[in-house]
Scaffold this motif. Structure first.
Motif, short mmCIF file in Angstrom:
data_model
loop_
_atom_site.label_atom_id
_atom_site.label_comp_id
_atom_site.label_asym_id
_atom_site.label_seq_id
_atom_site.Cartn_x
_atom_site.Cartn_y
_atom_site.Cartn_z
N TRP A 8 1.02 -1.04 -0.05
CA TRP A 8 -0.14 0.06 0.05
C TRP A 8 1.02 1.27 0.02
N ARG A 65 -6.19 -9.93 -1.30
CA ARG A 65 -6.15 -8.70 -2.38
C ARG A 65 -7.77 -8.23 -2.25
N ASP A 66 -8.78 -9.07 -2.35
CA ASP A 66 -10.18 -8.57 -2.55
C ASP A 66 -10.67 -7.89 -1.31
N LEU A 68 -8.29 -6.52 1.09
CA LEU A 68 -7.82 -5.18 1.71
C LEU A 68 -7.20 -4.36 0.48
N LYS A 69 -7.68 -4.58 -0.87
CA LYS A 69 -7.15 -3.92 -1.72
C LYS A 69 -5.96 -3.04 -1.79
N PRO A 70 -4.60 -3.87 -1.71
CA PRO A 70 -3.74 -3.25 -1.89
C PRO A 70 -3.40 -2.66 -3.30
N HIS A 71 -2.32 -1.71 -3.00
CA HIS A 71 -2.12 -0.80 -4.59
C HIS A 71 -1.24 -1.82 -5.58
N ARG A 72 -0.51 -2.54 -4.99
CA ARG A 72 0.18 -3.49 -5.94
C ARG A 72 0.98 -4.68 -5.28
#
Length: 77
Positions: A8, A65-66, A68-72
């Motif tokens: 993040w 990923r789904d 916590l929605k990291p940026h990359r």
């Protein structure tokens, strides 16, 4: 099994404090979800850009990923 570093990005004057605080929530998520790895941290890249990260087993990456929605992300070595 490969390990994935989820990242993040935080930018601005308070990026370091924000990333440090975000790491607390990543640790809470690891505990709540009983994930196998407990590798987290934050790195100050420069005075205006800091990252928070967590490392997960590849099998857990989609779920995290789904949620916590990291940026990359990148392969962790």
């Amino acid at each position: 099994m490969r390990k994935i570093k989820l990242i993040w990005d935080f930018r601005g004057e308070v990026a370091a404090k924000t990333a440090e605080h975000h790491e607390i929530h990543l640790k809470e998520f690891i505990e709540a979800e009983k994930l196998g790895l407990n590798i987290t941290g934050f790195e100050i890249l420069n005075e205006m850009h800091t990252i928070a990260f967590m490392v997960v087993d590849e099998k857990d990456m989609i779920m995290v990923r789904d949620a916590l929605k990291p940026h990359r992300g990148e392969v962790f070595e």
